[in-house]
Scaffold this motif. Structure first.
Motif, PDB file in Angstrom:
ATOM      1  N   VAL A 181       1.286  -1.474  -0.005  1.00 33.27           N
ATOM      2  CA  VAL A 181      -0.184  -0.202  -0.323  1.00 33.27           C
ATOM      3  C   VAL A 181       0.905   0.966  -0.187  1.00 33.27           C
ATOM      4  O   VAL A 181       0.326   2.410  -0.645  1.00 33.27           O
ATOM      5  CB  VAL A 181      -0.980   0.618   1.533  1.00 33.27           C
ATOM      6  CG1 VAL A 181      -1.979   1.066   1.378  1.00 33.27           C
ATOM      7  CG2 VAL A 181      -1.912  -1.478   1.017  1.00 33.27           C
ATOM      8  N   VAL A 182       1.947   1.477   0.473  1.00 30.35           N
ATOM      9  CA  VAL A 182       2.864   2.520   1.368  1.00 30.35           C
ATOM     10  C   VAL A 182       4.300   2.126   0.204  1.00 30.35           C
ATOM     11  O   VAL A 182       5.011   3.444   0.184  1.00 30.35           O
ATOM     12  CB  VAL A 182       3.093   3.049   2.163  1.00 30.35           C
ATOM     13  CG1 VAL A 182       1.609   3.160   3.274  1.00 30.35           C
ATOM     14  CG2 VAL A 182       3.424   2.167   2.928  1.00 30.35           C
ATOM     15  N   ALA A 183       4.439   1.206  -0.575  1.00 31.65           N
ATOM     16  CA  ALA A 183       5.794   1.239  -0.388  1.00 31.65           C
ATOM     17  C   ALA A 183       6.036   2.547  -1.711  1.00 31.65           C
ATOM     18  O   ALA A 183       4.949   1.982  -2.951  1.00 31.65           O
ATOM     19  CB  ALA A 183       6.565  -0.216  -1.351  1.00 31.65           C
ATOM     20  N   GLY A 184       6.959   3.248  -1.593  1.00 31.70           N
ATOM     21  CA  GLY A 184       6.690   4.099  -3.125  1.00 31.70           C
ATOM     22  C   GLY A 184       6.429   5.301  -3.342  1.00 31.70           C
ATOM     23  O   GLY A 184       6.077   5.742  -4.128  1.00 31.70           O
ATOM     24  N   LEU A 185       5.460   5.281  -1.639  1.00 28.60           N
ATOM     25  CA  LEU A 185       4.510   6.933  -1.798  1.00 28.60           C
ATOM     26  C   LEU A 185       5.686   7.617  -1.625  1.00 28.60           C
ATOM     27  O   LEU A 185       6.901   8.257  -1.674  1.00 28.60           O
ATOM     28  CB  LEU A 185       4.087   6.845  -0.097  1.00 28.60           C
ATOM     29  CG  LEU A 185       3.012   7.423  -0.048  1.00 28.60           C
ATOM     30  CD1 LEU A 185       1.658   8.415  -1.154  1.00 28.60           C
ATOM     31  CD2 LEU A 185       3.042   7.970   1.825  1.00 28.60           C
ATOM     32  N   ASP A 186       4.857   8.653  -2.588  1.00 36.35           N
ATOM     33  CA  ASP A 186       5.404   9.793  -2.302  1.00 36.35           C
ATOM     34  C   ASP A 186       4.415  11.095  -3.588  1.00 36.35           C
ATOM     35  O   ASP A 186       4.465  11.605  -4.423  1.00 36.35           O
ATOM     36  CB  ASP A 186       6.517  10.483  -3.621  1.00 36.35           C
ATOM     37  CG  ASP A 186       7.323  11.175  -3.765  1.00 36.35           C
ATOM     38  OD1 ASP A 186       7.093  12.108  -2.915  1.00 36.35           O
ATOM     39  OD2 ASP A 186       7.899  11.032  -5.023  1.00 36.35           O
ATOM     40  N   LEU A 187       3.752  11.527  -1.575  1.00 33.76           N
ATOM     41  CA  LEU A 187       3.079  12.866  -2.280  1.00 33.76           C
ATOM     42  C   LEU A 187       3.023  13.764  -1.378  1.00 33.76           C
ATOM     43  O   LEU A 187       3.408  14.139  -0.739  1.00 33.76           O
ATOM     44  CB  LEU A 187       1.325  12.251  -1.347  1.00 33.76           C
ATOM     45  CG  LEU A 187       0.644  11.832  -0.424  1.00 33.76           C
ATOM     46  CD1 LEU A 187      -0.440  12.905   0.080  1.00 33.76           C
ATOM     47  CD2 LEU A 187      -0.289  10.867  -0.187  1.00 33.76           C
TER      48      LEU A 187
END
Ligand code: NAD
Length: 290
Positions: free
Chosen positions: A56-62
């Motif tokens: 769900v969150v790996a690589g999250l970039d917001l």
């Protein structure tokens, strides 16, 4: 700050003028810091330390762009009064003018333009007049940014989508109240508040830079705090105020390098993983910069 650390009922009963939040609200207003930029970025090395599933969150970039000097936090009239039935009631006033909406929306569009070119405007236009105007103004401004894909979302749905499918977002722009809540929610996606910087900017991109966390009184002076959010705030300063993206990139790369090398303060370590203190983490970033 010190008063806030007291906590509990003593703090809750302080008159509004004495609460530490009033200090920071006053500084933002006096310096015209109307745009709060809060990235929520999860370094791949830390995906396992998040309380969310890695997929769900790996690589999250917001990036959340929150309006900071208007809305219900500053609206007048506000206060306490007796209602028609003679009962005490509290009241606050939410308002945004066209120019206030336009200037924060522009920051949102410009930020999206420099990133993934997607802007989601968050409001409550199904209920609030303030939000109906917000949506109209953002939509109209969108015509100046044909290269940015604009979407709108109600704040209740945004709160759900942030934990369900956070990677659908690139840049979120929203008002002061909604942004306050959503940016704290987004910080949990990134694992630890010890990792997250923020910038509060005026119209000339002068700013106040700070980690999103507070003074962490429970661990103060014990060489336990994660210094990376503060170091990453410095990187944001180079990027946004000094227009030195090259320096910002170097600082961020140094942080990534120490994480890739396996250094962890307690807040980002997995159970059983070896940890380093504040000083060792800071020194490792300095060494990685060289
Ligand atoms: N932006 C701000 O100015 C800001 C934000 C939050 C809190 N505060 C102030 O800070 C004081 C303490 O508030 P709080 O305890 O609610 O919030 P806090 O952010 O200081 O701490 C919350 C929790 O996170 C941990 N934590 C915070 N920073 C950390 C770091 N760098 N590394 C590891 N763990 C970390 C703390 O140990 C604590 O368990 C209060 O006076 C509050 O008003 C200021």
């Amino acid at each position: 700050m010190l008063l806030g650390a007291v906590g509990g009922p003593q703090y809750d009963t302080l008159p509004r003028a004495l609460r530490p939040e009033q200090g920071i609200l006053g500084i933002r207003k006096a310096l015209g810091l109307f745009a709060n930029l809060r990235p929520a970025l999860l370094y791949p090395e830390l995906a396992a330390a998040s309380s969310f599933k890695p997929e769900v969150v790996a690589g999250l970039d917001l990036m959340i762009v929150r309006e900071l000097t208007g809305d219900i936090y500053f609206g007048q009239p506000r206060g306490r009064r007796k209602n028609a039935a003679g009962e005490d009631e509290g009241f606050d006033t939410m308002h945004y003018s066209v120019s206030e909406i336009e200037r924060i929306a522009r920051v949102g569009f410009e930020t999206a333009r420099r990133r993934g070119k997607k802007l989601c405007s968050v409001d409550k236009a199904n209920v609030l007049d303030t939000s109906m105007l917000w949506r109209e103004v953002v939509t109209a401004l969108g015509r100046d940014y044909p290269d940015v894909e604009l979407s709108h979302m109600y704040v209740d749905n945004a709160a759900m989508q942030l934990v369900k499918r956070p990677k659908q977002f690139d840049v979120i722009v929203t008002g002061n109240l909604f942004g306050d809540i959503l940016s704290d929610e987004a910080s949990m996606l990134a694992g630890s508040i010890g990792m997250l910087p923020s910038a509060s900017l005026d119209a000339a991109a002068k700013g106040l830079y700070e980690p999103i966390h507070g003074s962490a009184p429970d661990i103060a002076g014990r060489d336990l705090a994660n210094p990376l959010a503060t170091i990453l705030s410095l990187a944001m300063m180079f990027r946004h105020t000094f227009a030195r993206a090259d320096v910002a990139d170097r600082i961020e790369a140094a942080v990534r390098r120490v994480l890739a090398a396996g250094l962890r303060t307690g807040d980002i370590a997995l159970p059983g993983e070896a940890t380093v203190g504040t000083k060792a983490m800071g020194a490792a970033v300095v060494a990685a910069l060289a």
